[in-house]
Scaffold this active site. Structure first.
Site, PDB file in Angstrom:
ATOM      1  N   LYS A  13      44.118 136.972   2.895  1.00 30.29           N
ATOM      2  CA  LYS A  13      44.235 137.535   1.488  1.00 30.29           C
ATOM      3  C   LYS A  13      44.449 139.298   2.175  1.00 30.29           C
ATOM      4  O   LYS A  13      44.319 139.455   3.292  1.00 30.29           O
ATOM      5  CB  LYS A  13      42.930 137.502   0.651  1.00 30.29           C
ATOM      6  CG  LYS A  13      42.967 135.931   0.254  1.00 30.29           C
ATOM      7  CD  LYS A  13      41.789 135.961  -0.930  1.00 30.29           C
ATOM      8  CE  LYS A  13      41.461 134.650  -1.379  1.00 30.29           C
ATOM      9  NZ  LYS A  13      40.289 134.575  -2.319  1.00 30.29           N
ATOM     10  N   TYR A  53      47.576 130.441  -8.484  1.00 30.58           N
ATOM     11  CA  TYR A  53      46.192 130.288  -9.185  1.00 30.58           C
ATOM     12  C   TYR A  53      46.370 130.054 -10.402  1.00 30.58           C
ATOM     13  O   TYR A  53      45.214 130.244 -11.441  1.00 30.58           O
ATOM     14  CB  TYR A  53      45.455 131.788  -8.989  1.00 30.58           C
ATOM     15  CG  TYR A  53      44.937 132.023  -7.711  1.00 30.58           C
ATOM     16  CD1 TYR A  53      43.874 131.362  -7.078  1.00 30.58           C
ATOM     17  CD2 TYR A  53      45.151 132.997  -6.903  1.00 30.58           C
ATOM     18  CE1 TYR A  53      43.460 131.660  -5.970  1.00 30.58           C
ATOM     19  CE2 TYR A  53      44.748 133.568  -5.700  1.00 30.58           C
ATOM     20  CZ  TYR A  53      43.716 132.643  -5.293  1.00 30.58           C
ATOM     21  OH  TYR A  53      43.137 133.040  -3.988  1.00 30.58           O
ATOM     22  N   THR A  95      32.574 130.217  -2.001  1.00 26.22           N
ATOM     23  CA  THR A  95      33.438 131.141  -2.533  1.00 26.22           C
ATOM     24  C   THR A  95      32.842 132.296  -2.659  1.00 26.22           C
ATOM     25  O   THR A  95      33.416 133.325  -2.288  1.00 26.22           O
ATOM     26  CB  THR A  95      33.660 130.444  -4.051  1.00 26.22           C
ATOM     27  OG1 THR A  95      34.440 129.213  -3.949  1.00 26.22           O
ATOM     28  CG2 THR A  95      34.557 131.469  -4.984  1.00 26.22           C
ATOM     29  N   ASN A 116      37.225 137.944  -0.955  1.00 26.27           N
ATOM     30  CA  ASN A 116      36.430 137.025   0.113  1.00 26.27           C
ATOM     31  C   ASN A 116      37.285 136.810   1.361  1.00 26.27           C
ATOM     32  O   ASN A 116      37.434 135.530   1.784  1.00 26.27           O
ATOM     33  CB  ASN A 116      35.991 135.839  -0.600  1.00 26.27           C
ATOM     34  CG  ASN A 116      37.002 135.010  -1.406  1.00 26.27           C
ATOM     35  OD1 ASN A 116      37.902 135.425  -1.356  1.00 26.27           O
ATOM     36  ND2 ASN A 116      36.549 134.006  -2.220  1.00 26.27           N
ATOM     37  N   HIS A 119      41.861 132.383   1.596  1.00 25.17           N
ATOM     38  CA  HIS A 119      42.115 131.203   0.806  1.00 25.17           C
ATOM     39  C   HIS A 119      41.924 129.935   1.500  1.00 25.17           C
ATOM     40  O   HIS A 119      42.528 129.817   2.765  1.00 25.17           O
ATOM     41  CB  HIS A 119      43.290 131.247   0.069  1.00 25.17           C
ATOM     42  CG  HIS A 119      43.704 130.138  -0.635  1.00 25.17           C
ATOM     43  ND1 HIS A 119      43.174 129.614  -1.966  1.00 25.17           N
ATOM     44  CD2 HIS A 119      44.348 128.970  -0.229  1.00 25.17           C
ATOM     45  CE1 HIS A 119      43.578 128.315  -2.269  1.00 25.17           C
ATOM     46  NE2 HIS A 119      44.399 128.036  -1.571  1.00 25.17           N
ATOM     47  N   GLU A 130      50.409 123.578  -2.709  1.00 21.31           N
ATOM     48  CA  GLU A 130      50.283 125.030  -2.231  1.00 21.31           C
ATOM     49  C   GLU A 130      50.995 125.101  -0.932  1.00 21.31           C
ATOM     50  O   GLU A 130      51.805 126.182  -0.787  1.00 21.31           O
ATOM     51  CB  GLU A 130      48.866 125.414  -1.773  1.00 21.31           C
ATOM     52  CG  GLU A 130      48.002 125.380  -2.865  1.00 21.31           C
ATOM     53  CD  GLU A 130      46.514 125.369  -2.676  1.00 21.31           C
ATOM     54  OE1 GLU A 130      45.812 125.610  -3.676  1.00 21.31           O
ATOM     55  OE2 GLU A 130      46.132 125.505  -1.378  1.00 21.31           O
TER      56      GLU A 130
HETATM   57  P1  DAT Z   1      37.960 129.155  -3.538  1.00 20.97           P
HETATM   58  O1  DAT Z   1      38.831 130.358  -3.159  1.00 20.97           O
HETATM   59  O2  DAT Z   1      36.547 129.266  -2.634  1.00 20.97           O
HETATM   60  O3  DAT Z   1      38.587 127.992  -3.772  1.00 20.97           O
HETATM   61  P2  DAT Z   1      38.040 129.442  -6.632  1.00 20.97           P
HETATM   62  O4  DAT Z   1      39.381 128.454  -6.542  1.00 20.97           O
HETATM   63  O5  DAT Z   1      37.112 129.017  -7.558  1.00 20.97           O
HETATM   64  O6  DAT Z   1      37.665 129.505  -5.065  1.00 20.97           O
HETATM   65  O7  DAT Z   1      38.639 130.926  -7.143  1.00 20.97           O
HETATM   66  C1  DAT Z   1      39.745 131.653  -6.384  1.00 20.97           C
HETATM   67  C2  DAT Z   1      39.409 132.814  -6.071  1.00 20.97           C
HETATM   68  O8  DAT Z   1      39.069 133.503  -7.137  1.00 20.97           O
HETATM   69  C3  DAT Z   1      38.232 132.934  -5.234  1.00 20.97           C
HETATM   70  O9  DAT Z   1      38.499 132.750  -3.751  1.00 20.97           O
HETATM   71  C4  DAT Z   1      37.850 134.625  -5.570  1.00 20.97           C
HETATM   72  C5  DAT Z   1      38.128 134.217  -7.098  1.00 20.97           C
HETATM   73  N1  DAT Z   1      36.949 134.431  -7.753  1.00 20.97           N
HETATM   74  C6  DAT Z   1      36.412 133.051  -7.939  1.00 20.97           C
HETATM   75  N2  DAT Z   1      35.280 133.266  -8.727  1.00 20.97           N
HETATM   76  C7  DAT Z   1      35.160 134.567  -8.954  1.00 20.97           C
HETATM   77  C8  DAT Z   1      34.247 135.247  -9.751  1.00 20.97           C
HETATM   78  N3  DAT Z   1      33.376 134.770 -10.594  1.00 20.97           N
HETATM   79  N4  DAT Z   1      34.432 136.650  -9.787  1.00 20.97           N
HETATM   80  C9  DAT Z   1      35.389 137.308  -9.261  1.00 20.97           C
HETATM   81  N5  DAT Z   1      36.329 136.563  -8.549  1.00 20.97           N
HETATM   82  C10 DAT Z   1      36.261 135.119  -8.588  1.00 20.97           C
HETATM   83 MG    MG Z   2      40.300 127.189  -4.881  1.00 23.03          MG
END
Ligand code: DAT
Ligand code: MG
Length: 153
Positions: A13, A53, A95, A116, A119, A130
């Site tokens: 990212k 997303y 995450t 974080n 991805h 994707e």
């Molecule tokens: P991952 O990236 O572990 O698959 P995800 O698909 O649930 O997680 O979410 C995509 C991204 O969105 C994640 O990497 C960081 C952001 N994100 C997720 N939950 C969040 C939250 N509660 N607050 C802020 N950003 C968040």
């Molecule tokens: Mg995800």
């Protein structure tokens, strides 16, 4: 027979790119034994990230997430090998970086859930979606590193 041709979509990212972590993240997949199939350095527009997303579009963090992801360069990649989708998630950590174990990418290099750094696809099906969202078929390189004979029995 185990499937050594499973593929996952991994993307550094903008925060990971800005912090110089592209080589570190690539190294984690490379040294495990996975094969790089595609990568590129690019800046994505907002609509492309919003589609990536789309499953999260009802979440309150969605607009901020899409904005930050489209404001700097990203480094999308495709990695291939046995169980690579699940193992990729293990290499990434949780995450939330504060819940990620040391030794994982997020556990070692970041603090905030909204920054974080990397991805990773969460299933074989989403990996397929994707990969085709980010790469043309012609960008996926068909090759067999000779070291594969030393990685798989
Ligand atoms: P991952 O990236 O572990 O698959 P995800 O698909 O649930 O997680 O979410 C995509 C991204 O969105 C994640 O990497 C960081 C952001 N994100 C997720 N939950 C969040 C939250 N509660 N607050 C802020 N950003 C968040
Ligand atoms: Mg995800």
């Amino acid at each position: 027979m185990a499937d050594n041709t499973e593929r996952t979509f991994i993307m550094v990212k903008p925060d990971g790119v800005e912090r110089g972590l592209i080589p570190e993240i690539m190294k984690r997949f490379q040294r495990k034994g996975y094969k790089l199939v595609a990568s590129k350095f690019m800046k994505s527009d907002l609509a492309h990230i919003q589609e990536h997303y789309v499953d999260l579009k009802e979440k309150k963090f969605y607009p901020g997430l899409c904005k930050y992801m489209s404001e700097g360069p990203v480094f999308p990649m495709v990695w291939e090998g046995q169980d690579v989708v699940r193992q990729g998630r293990i290499l990434l950590g949780e995450t939330d970086p504060l819940k990620s174990k040391p030794g994982t990418i997020r556990g070692d290099f970041c603090i905030c859930i909204g920054r974080n750094i990397c991805h990773g696809s969460d299933s074989v099906d989403s990996a397929k979606k994707e990969i085709s969202h980010w790469f043309k078929k012609t960008e996926l390189v068909d090759w067999g590193p000779t070291e594969n004979t030393w990685i798989y029995e």
